[in-house]
Design a protein around this motif. Structure first.
Motif, short mmCIF file in Angstrom:
data_model
loop_
_atom_site.label_atom_id
_atom_site.label_comp_id
_atom_site.label_asym_id
_atom_site.label_seq_id
_atom_site.Cartn_x
_atom_site.Cartn_y
_atom_site.Cartn_z
N ALA A 124 34.47 28.31 0.16
CA ALA A 124 33.72 28.91 -1.22
C ALA A 124 32.94 27.81 -1.76
O ALA A 124 31.66 28.18 -2.24
N TRP A 125 33.37 26.69 -1.87
CA TRP A 125 32.37 25.60 -2.50
C TRP A 125 31.29 25.28 -1.51
O TRP A 125 30.02 25.40 -1.91
N LEU A 126 31.37 25.48 -0.16
CA LEU A 126 29.98 24.86 1.00
C LEU A 126 29.28 26.18 0.66
O LEU A 126 28.17 25.89 0.78
N ALA A 147 24.14 28.33 -0.33
CA ALA A 147 23.52 29.50 -0.74
C ALA A 147 22.61 29.04 -1.95
O ALA A 147 21.40 29.51 -1.97
N PHE A 148 22.92 28.16 -2.85
CA PHE A 148 22.18 27.78 -3.93
C PHE A 148 21.10 26.88 -3.52
O PHE A 148 20.03 27.27 -3.92
N GLY A 192 17.40 28.03 -3.37
CA GLY A 192 16.22 27.25 -4.23
C GLY A 192 15.34 26.80 -3.34
O GLY A 192 14.05 26.89 -3.87
N THR A 193 15.54 26.21 -2.14
CA THR A 193 14.47 25.62 -1.24
C THR A 193 13.41 26.99 -0.97
O THR A 193 12.34 26.75 -0.75
N VAL A 211 23.10 29.00 7.68
CA VAL A 211 23.84 28.50 6.72
C VAL A 211 25.24 28.66 7.03
O VAL A 211 26.17 27.85 7.02
N VAL A 212 25.63 30.04 7.06
CA VAL A 212 26.96 30.42 7.45
C VAL A 212 27.82 29.90 8.48
O VAL A 212 28.87 29.33 8.20
#
Length: 449
Positions: A26-28, A33-34, A38-39, A275-276
């Motif tokens: 969840a943290w990762l 995702a953020f 954002g990028t 990312v996932v």
């Protein structure tokens, strides 16, 4: 009723057993995702304000930094995590040695990047100056062993805090530079500052939350062990970077910055999906390592199940993107990037094989077969370079996208069939790709049995 209660009980037990990993994921996932979102938004702003040509030039310079960032890492990420999990009492020696090795690599890389343009007469090259400015942030990369420590403890939230704080400050500086100066040079300085802040914040949080009894120290024996285990992963990582980034280098050389900007715009959308699998592999690797110590079958079953979910989800998303690709690119980037739509429809299929490759690399690492990773990625890099040289002159960005998908398929899947040592992994991946077929065959065998 009893069956339903048993099912609920088993689910609750599973959640309790994996609670730490679930929280870590969840943290990762939240962090990635953020940061990815954002990028991506910042990239959209750069693309819209600067236009395809300048956006392509900036992407080209950042591609060089991505390659250098991998060089500074020395391939030690998974190696350090594995060593800390296996030898927790030697954590200070492992982390301290990794820090010194990466510090030396960062200093060497920045020195080379500063000296080479003067030697070959590129001192006036705008993109070389952009790359050198960004590279100054690499001098703070030796703080990465702190991240490895948190990963080994399945405590990603502390690294997430450091990264997000640096990212928010860096994003503010990037947007401010675009608003005030519309300058690629200012963007490069903001990029370097973000990397520096991330390293500083990691160290500050570790001093508050890390193990103070594990004093970091340098060990020649550990250095040799880390470099010996890490160099195949380093070369593999560089090969991966080559066959995921070389497109932009070849496009810049053969078709110019505008075509490079078109490809970069499409690739940024597809690469958000990478990312996932990285998050899941990072989180579950310590558990998979312990499963291997208990049973090879349990280890293979855990990786197969995870890979099946990841590959299936990526395939469905890739199919769903075929029709709306023109609308997506037009809404995000504007009419000037209309040519990115067919590139996106092709490039997004790389996520299927990226998922395979990331999870497969954990299998290699667990079985001590890092050298095979190098073979697979070198083969993929050669495929990508060859296809880019063949397709880019006539097809431009679309040819580069085709080359990317083909290179990922060769490296992450087909190459595993070339050796008896990796053939079990190839069969595992084949079963994942042909899951419906294997499911039907298994059902028929079950009925006959």
């Amino acid at each position: 009723m009893a069956f339903a209660n048993a099912r609920v009980g088993s689910v609750m037990a599973l959640l309790r057993d994996h609670a730490r990993e679930i929280v870590n994921i969840a943290w990762l996932v939240g962090d990635r995702a953020f940061r990815v979102l954002g990028t991506f938004v910042i990239g959209l702003v750069i693309a819209r304000i600067m236009g395809p040509a300048d956006f392509g030039g900036y992407s080209y310079a950042y591609t060089l930094i991505a390659l250098l960032m991998l060089t500074v890492s020395l391939g030690l990420n998974g190696v350090v995590v594995k060593q800390v999990v296996d030898r927790p009492h030697d954590a200070g020696e492992i982390l301290g040695t990794a820090c010194v090795l990466q510090a030396a690599a960062a200093a060497a890389v920045v020195a080379v990047l500063a000296l080479v343009p003067m030697v070959i007469g590129w001192t006036g090259d705008h993109y070389a100056r952009l790359a050198l400015i960004m590279a100054l942030g690499l001098l703070f990369r030796p703080s990465e062993p702190v991240r490895y420590w948190f990963e080994s403890q399945v405590s990603a939230k502390y690294a997430v805090m450091a990264d997000n704080a640096a990212f928010v400050i860096g994003a503010t500086m990037k947007l401010g530079s675009l608003w005030l100066w519309r300058s690629l040079t200012a963007l490069a300085w903001a990029t370097a500052a973000e990397m520096a802040l991330s390293g500083i914040f990691l160290v500050l949080i570790y001093r508050q939350r890390g193990r103070h009894d594990a004093r970091w120290r340098l060990s020649g024996r550990t250095a040799r062990a880390l470099l010996g285990a890490g160099w195949p992963l380093l070369l593999a990582g560089l090969s991966i970077a080559l066959y995921t980034r070389i497109d932009q280098v070849i496009l810049m050389a053969l078709r110019g910055p505008t075509e490079t900007g078109i490809f970069s715009a499409a690739a940024r959308i597809g690469e958000m999906l990478y990312v996932v699998p990285t998050v899941i592999a990072t989180t579950f690797f310590p558990r998979w390592q312990r499963l291997l110590q208990q049973s090879e079958q349990a280890h293979a079953r855990a990786i197969t199940t995870t890979m099946a979910w990841m590959v299936g989800g990526c395939a469905l998303l890739s199919v769903a993107m075929l029709l709306p690709a023109p609308l997506v690119t037009r809404l995000l980037y504007g009419n000037g990037y209309a040519a990115a739509a067919p590139v996106l429809a092709i490039h997004i299929w790389t996520c299927v094989f990226v998922s395979m490759g990331v999870l497969g690399n954990q299998w290699y690492l667990s079985h001590g077969l890092q050298g095979r990773t190098l073979f697979c990625t070198v083969l993929g890099a050669a495929t990508n370079i060859g296809l880019n040289l063949a397709l880019v002159p006539s097809m431009g960005a679309k040819g580069a996208a085709i080359a990317s998908v083909a290179a990922q398929a060769v490296s992450a899947f087909l190459a595993d069939a070339a050796s008896a040592a990796s053939r079990p992994l190839f069969m595992l991946k084949l079963r994942v790709l042909l899951f419906p077929v294997f499911r039907i065959v298994d059902n028929l065998r079950h009925r006959r049995g």
